[in-house]
Design a protein around this motif. Structure first.
Motif, mmCIF file in Angstrom:
data_model
loop_
_atom_site.group_PDB
_atom_site.id
_atom_site.type_symbol
_atom_site.label_atom_id
_atom_site.label_comp_id
_atom_site.label_asym_id
_atom_site.label_seq_id
_atom_site.Cartn_x
_atom_site.Cartn_y
_atom_site.Cartn_z
ATOM 1 N N LEU A 1 1.566 -2.726 7.094
ATOM 2 C CA LEU A 1 2.296 -1.578 6.560
ATOM 3 C C LEU A 1 3.604 -1.342 7.295
ATOM 4 C CD1 LEU A 1 -0.434 -0.962 5.060
ATOM 5 C CD2 LEU A 1 0.163 1.447 5.326
ATOM 6 N N SER A 2 3.581 -1.479 8.596
ATOM 7 C CA SER A 2 4.813 -1.244 9.356
ATOM 8 C C SER A 2 5.844 -2.335 9.100
ATOM 9 C CB SER A 2 4.507 -1.125 10.854
ATOM 10 O OG SER A 2 3.925 -2.305 11.366
ATOM 11 N N GLN A 3 5.384 -3.544 8.759
ATOM 12 C CA GLN A 3 6.321 -4.587 8.342
ATOM 13 C C GLN A 3 7.123 -4.144 7.128
ATOM 14 O OE1 GLN A 3 4.477 -8.340 7.500
ATOM 15 N NE2 GLN A 3 4.005 -8.796 9.653
ATOM 16 N N SER A 4 6.448 -3.538 6.170
ATOM 17 C CA SER A 4 7.118 -3.090 4.946
ATOM 18 C C SER A 4 8.164 -2.030 5.261
ATOM 19 C CB SER A 4 6.085 -2.545 3.959
ATOM 20 O OG SER A 4 5.159 -3.545 3.588
ATOM 21 N N ILE A 5 7.810 -1.114 6.144
ATOM 22 C CA ILE A 5 8.749 -0.040 6.488
ATOM 23 C C ILE A 5 9.931 -0.588 7.271
ATOM 24 C CG2 ILE A 5 9.009 2.120 7.756
ATOM 25 C CD1 ILE A 5 6.032 2.662 7.177
ATOM 26 N N LEU A 6 9.652 -1.386 8.290
ATOM 27 C CA LEU A 6 10.727 -1.935 9.114
ATOM 28 C C LEU A 6 11.582 -2.921 8.320
ATOM 29 C CD1 LEU A 6 8.767 -2.533 12.446
ATOM 30 C CD2 LEU A 6 10.467 -0.759 11.999
ATOM 31 N N GLY A 7 10.928 -3.747 7.499
ATOM 32 C CA GLY A 7 11.667 -4.702 6.681
ATOM 33 C C GLY A 7 12.502 -4.017 5.624
ATOM 34 N N GLY A 8 11.936 -2.978 4.990
ATOM 35 C CA GLY A 8 12.705 -2.218 4.015
ATOM 36 C C GLY A 8 13.900 -1.537 4.660
#
Length: 390
Positions: free
Chosen positions: A324-331
């Motif tokens: 989930l944090s990948q999605s936030i950081l990547g976004g």
């Protein structure tokens, strides 16, 4: 049933899962987290670097790391189910609630990344409930049928019998045309709203149209069977199994990849061409996945790379938090609501991905020094067992 208390199993599985999630992060970074806009590169050295990274990472990781992630989902279900059975409890009703919670996590995730897989995992995970008490042979037969991509074969046969039939346009592409402008120009609120509408449509459309639903379902069952057989334990019998699997994976991959390249040039019907492409891509990816997984396990248990690979365990142990944090950081890195770096070259995008990995990995190691599981894993577990006397 296997003895799930054998020392060393958990570290291997967590390390393998950590490798898979790192691979997912790198692939998402190359794709700018589903915003496929790339600059025109004039520097020859950067062009060379982009070409090498794009080709090598896609060859090694694309379509393979998600298979590992899927396999381990089925494996984890078995571990949880088996542990509860030994205590005299049926875990299946609680796992159903766990899948509902996973879908909620997925809906949160899709607000930041339109390629979310957690909602799909929640739906396909129902198959584990339906097959958990079936025999190994029956489960294996179902898994093989699913991995053979039966729907795509039916489509090919139907097209051959009805050559004038026109299949509809790509659903995922239609939804992508709605998501891309928002990722490119929208603010955070607009991006989150889009994720819960056309973003979900894009994700599901792609998974369905590319045969990934059946592939994931089959891998869930294979993972459950591997748990039953204790395949991830460090035994001489299992090492022989992984050595054979490595060889079989290599022997199967290259003929399948070659057939894929050759056959595509002979198929004139565009519909049959598309369906055959899906089938052969899934087959060749599965073959390479077996080689990659076997190589990882053998390197973990039988080479000097053990100490390096085991360092991935903290990253894999917090898989939900990391994903989930990948999605936030990547976004935040690539989309307009954040830094808007969607025009970065492949080399720079991989660098961003490695930076995100460094941040997450540092946090995971720090967090697990004082906690047994990641923050979202803790919340997920508490909610899963709510109302029980556990």
């Amino acid at each position: 049933m296997m003895n799930t208390e054998t020392s060393g199993r958990v570290d291997l599985v967590d390390s393998l899962r950590g490798f898979a999630i790192l691979g997912i992060l790198l692939m998402h970074s190359i794709e700018h987290f589903n915003l496929y806009l790339y600059p025109t590169i004039e520097n020859e050295w950067l062009v060379l670097s982009d070409t090498i990274l794009n080709s090598s990472l896609r060859f090694a990781l694309s379509g393979k790391v998600y298979t590992i992630f899927s396999l381990l989902f089925g494996f984890s279900f078995f571990i949880q189910d088996n542990n509860q059975l030994k205590k005299g409890y049926d875990f299946r009703p609680r796992f159903l609630w766990r899948l509902v919670l996973l879908a909620i996590w997925g809906f949160i995730n899709v607000m930041f990344y339109t390629g979310d897989v957690l909602v799909l995992f929640a739906f396909v995970g129902l198959l584990l409930l339906a097959t958990a008490r079936l025999s190994n042979k029956v489960v294996l037969c179902i898994a093989v049928v699913l991995l053979l991509q039966p729907v795509e074969w039916v489509k090919i046969i139907y097209t051959l019998l009805n050559p004038d039939f026109v299949w509809g346009d790509s659903i995922s592409w239609q939804y992508y045309l709605e998501t891309a402008p928002v990722l490119k120009d929208g603010n955070l609120w607009e991006t989150m709203k889009m994720g819960l509408t056309s973003g979900i449509g894009f994700g599901f459309g792609w998974w369905i149209e590319d045969g990934r639903v059946f592939q994931i379902a089959g891998l869930f069952l294979i993972g459950m069977l591997m748990g039953r057989r204790g395949i991830f334990l460090d035994t001489s019998q299992n090492i022989r199994f992984w050595k054979r699997t490595l060889v079989i994976g290599v022997l199967c991959y290259f003929p399948l990849a070659g057939l894929h390249t050759i056959l595509m040039g002979f198929i004139e019907n565009k519909n049959i061409h598309h369906f055959a492409d899906i089938i052969l891509t899934c087959y060749s990816c599965f073959a390479f996945f077996t080689f990659l997984t076997s190589l990882f396990v053998l390197a973990y248990y039988r080479t000097n790379f053990h100490n390096l690979l085991t360092k991935l365990a903290p990253y894999g142990k917090m898989s939900l938090t990391i994903y989930l944090s990948q999605s936030i950081l990547g976004g935040f890195a690539f989309h307009n609501w954040g830094l808007g770096l969607y025009t970065l070259s492949t080399t720079a995008a991989v660098g961003i991905g490695l930076l995100i990995f460094a941040i997450q990995y540092t946090f995971a190691c720090w967090w697990l020094k004082s906690h047994k599981q990641g923050p979202l894993e803790y919340v997920w577990g508490k909610l899963m067992w709510i109302g029980s006397k556990r």
